[in-house]
Design an enzyme around this catalytic site. Sequence first.
Site, PDB file in Angstrom:
ATOM      1  N   HIS A  62       0.852  -1.191   0.000  1.00 23.42           N
ATOM      2  CA  HIS A  62       0.000   0.000   0.000  1.00 23.42           C
ATOM      3  C   HIS A  62       0.886   1.238   0.000  1.00 23.42           C
ATOM      4  O   HIS A  62       2.120   1.138   0.006  1.00 23.42           O
ATOM      5  CB  HIS A  62      -0.960  -0.021   1.185  1.00 23.42           C
ATOM      6  N   HIS A  77       1.296   3.885   2.104  1.00 25.93           N
ATOM      7  CA  HIS A  77       1.768   4.597   3.290  1.00 25.93           C
ATOM      8  C   HIS A  77       3.297   4.672   3.260  1.00 25.93           C
ATOM      9  O   HIS A  77       3.975   3.756   2.782  1.00 25.93           O
ATOM     10  CB  HIS A  77       1.291   3.906   4.566  1.00 25.93           C
ATOM     11  N   ASP A  81       5.785   4.264   5.241  1.00 16.81           N
ATOM     12  CA  ASP A  81       6.695   3.249   5.791  1.00 16.81           C
ATOM     13  C   ASP A  81       6.814   2.020   4.890  1.00 16.81           C
ATOM     14  O   ASP A  81       7.587   1.105   5.187  1.00 16.81           O
ATOM     15  CB  ASP A  81       6.271   2.837   7.208  1.00 16.81           C
ATOM     16  N   HIS A  82       6.084   2.025   3.781  1.00 17.60           N
ATOM     17  CA  HIS A  82       6.178   0.914   2.830  1.00 17.60           C
ATOM     18  C   HIS A  82       6.646   1.349   1.445  1.00 17.60           C
ATOM     19  O   HIS A  82       6.838   0.492   0.580  1.00 17.60           O
ATOM     20  CB  HIS A  82       4.824   0.207   2.711  1.00 17.60           C
ATOM     21  N   HIS A 132      -7.421  -2.145   5.222  1.00 21.54           N
ATOM     22  CA  HIS A 132      -6.577  -1.151   5.873  1.00 21.54           C
ATOM     23  C   HIS A 132      -7.178   0.234   5.626  1.00 21.54           C
ATOM     24  O   HIS A 132      -8.201   0.373   4.966  1.00 21.54           O
ATOM     25  CB  HIS A 132      -5.146  -1.256   5.344  1.00 21.54           C
ATOM     26  N   ASP A 149      -0.408  -4.807   7.254  1.00 15.75           N
ATOM     27  CA  ASP A 149      -1.267  -3.638   7.385  1.00 15.75           C
ATOM     28  C   ASP A 149      -2.710  -3.964   7.017  1.00 15.75           C
ATOM     29  O   ASP A 149      -3.254  -3.482   6.027  1.00 15.75           O
ATOM     30  CB  ASP A 149      -0.736  -2.482   6.538  1.00 15.75           C
ATOM     31  N   HIS A 168       6.472  -6.356  10.979  1.00 17.54           N
ATOM     32  CA  HIS A 168       5.778  -5.066  11.092  1.00 17.54           C
ATOM     33  C   HIS A 168       5.401  -4.767  12.544  1.00 17.54           C
ATOM     34  O   HIS A 168       4.255  -4.506  12.882  1.00 17.54           O
ATOM     35  CB  HIS A 168       4.530  -5.049  10.195  1.00 17.54           C
TER      36      HIS A 168
END
Length: 316
Positions: A61, A63, A65-66, A152, A220, A279
């Site tokens: 996805h 976000h 942090d990914h 999510h 997530d 995670h």
Amino acid sequence: MLNVTLLGTGGGMPMPNRFLSSVVMNFKGRKILLDCGEGTQVSMRVNGTGFKSIDIICISHLHGDHIYGLPGLLSTIGNSGRVEEIYIIGPKGIKEVIDGFLITLPYLPYKLNILEDVSDLEFMVKKEKMELVELNEKISSDLSIKTLELDHSSPCLGYSFNIRRGRKFNVEKALMNKVPKEVWSKLQRNEEVSLNRVKYYSYMVLGDERKGIKLSYTTDTRPTEDIPGFIKESDLYICEGTYGSEEDMHKAIKNKHMTFKEAADLAKKGQVKKLLLTHFSPAINDPKEYIHNAREVFENSHAGSDGEERILNFKE
């Protein structure tokens, strides 16, 4: 054989002792990267995984942090001398985000093939790259990638990878189909061959399919009723475990993540062989302190750690 390395096991933000969640898979010398948060390429250097042979990047996805590590990684791959196409797979919106990143990357020596919100892909694994193919009854692929929509706060995909094992050469079948011996080796490598204006295919010389390797990855997300079927009988299931304790269930529900026990319940329902948690919330100092919560539900549960390597072998 499939080699799997956890490049990072953190969620939310990079920490001094934990990189953000990312996984690299190595099959026949070609690599697939799962997620690419800030600092991913640093972890790749630490673990000696290399850059040039990354053929496919799967983003769960959008976000940060990914995905924030992607522009720098694409630049580094370009500097490594790669010229072959790279596939980037991701949820709805991935193309727009990549187009934005490319503003800072005016020149890349390779093509990006962005596959947005797709569900079923097939790849051939060649010496110099992995290549997207369309299947028919005459050609089989080396790798299939399936995706699943997760639950999510932004569009998010789970991934399931099926590594097919090469079929054994069948001499009787080759002779029965009157296949010239000079093309046997190419057909065994799953190549299509023309000789004297006649086309020959691998199915003419290969035996029955053999059991391959299945790896599934969901991060997530809240648990969904579709996940167990999607991950069913995976040799390795890599799943988020943002919260170690059930005491944080209210946070898991609010932020659309999972507890260790919830991940273990999915692993049990999906009849997977092994669960590897990742995670972890920055609030978790040592995930192993909470692993008993997962093992109460699914015994073969493990808390992943940065740099951890798992080797999955084909079974007879």
